[in-house]
Design an enzyme around this catalytic site. Structure first.
Site: not given
Length: 273
Positions: A95, A224, A253
């Site tokens: 991320s 995601d 995610h």
């Protein structure tokens, strides 16, 4: 517990275990190195030196009110790598940590990086604009800012649902995993949690991706809900010179469950290739 005093006086907490080729793990927002506990053991057991840090403002590091941006994150990572005198590094970022890893490898690594891995990463840029018409509208990030500033105690519980795909029918996401997301998120200082929203949404890393001269594996779940694959990984793979795109059907995610097991094995295979 080991800490590094960075050049600006910030205290950075890190974990460093094992010997062999180093794997450095960069966590996502608003988490900490605790998010990598499984990988720290799996990669250590596979014979690698494994290092993970709490980014400034996150976890057990100093709760900074300044420097909560991708470039400072990358420069801080460079200080840690140089402090530990690491070479032939595999830098892995999830991320926001993916943006940190890419900026570090492209701009600050100084020949120390061998390979890069990102998972659910933010590059090239998330926010919608004239030059990025497929991006996420700024109003979405403004709403996140409002939630973090005014109701974060409840918001972290709510965010865990789409983060791990717990809002999908038939999802197998434990309450313990969601509770740990809340725990780590509450350890993040408010200035860092708030300022990092701009960092992960509005930082254009197109040139970072183009500048990478080492192999990169770009991993992304196709479900995601936080960083949509079409706006991130599928664009990033077109910008890098030596890229491999790994798509995980149905993966969220957050890294957990079957996705985590497969991703960890794919990372090990990529390092050995």
């Amino acid at each position: 517990m080991p800490y590094l005093t960075l050049s600006d006086g910030t205290e950075m907490y890190y974990v460093d275990q094992g010997e062999g080729q180093p794997i450095v793990l960069c966590h996502g927002w608003p988490l900490s190195s605790d998010a990598w506990q499984t990988e720290l053991k799996v990669f250590f057991d596979a014979g690698y030196r494994t290092i993970a840090h709490d980014r400034r403002g996150h976890g057990r590091s100093s709760q900074t009110s300044t420097g909560n941006d991708i470039d400072t994150y990358a420069r801080n990572l460079a200080e840690l790598v140089e402090h530990l005198d690491l070479h032939d590094v595999v830098v892995v970022g999830h991320s926001t940590g993916g943006g940190e890893a890419v900026r570090y490898a492209a701009k600050y690594a100084g020949g120390r990086v061998a390979k890069v891995v990102t998972a659910g990463a933010i590059p090239p840029i998330m926010v919608k604009s004239e030059s990025n018409p497929d991006g996420t509208p700024i109003e979405v990030f403004d709403e996140i800012r409002d939630n973090v500033l005014n109701r974060r105690f409840q918001y972290w519980y709510e965010l865990a649902e789409p983060f791990y795909g717990a809002n999908r029918e038939g999802a197998d996401v434990s309450q313990g995993l969601k509770d740990d997301f809340w725990r780590q998120s509450m350890m993040c200082g408010l200035p860092a949690a708030y300022d990092c929203i701009e960092a992960f949404s509005e930082t254009d890393q197109t040139e970072d991706l183009k500048a990478l001269d080492v192999p990169i594996m770009i991993a992304h779940g196709d479900d995601d809900q936080i960083v949509p694959i079409d706006d991130a990984a599928r664009k990033s793979i077109e910008l890098v010179k030596h890229g491999t795109l790994k798509v995980y059907p149905g993966a969220s995610h957050g890294i957990h469950g079957a996705y985590q097991k497969q991703l960890d094995q794919d990372i090990l295979d990529f390092i050995k290739a």
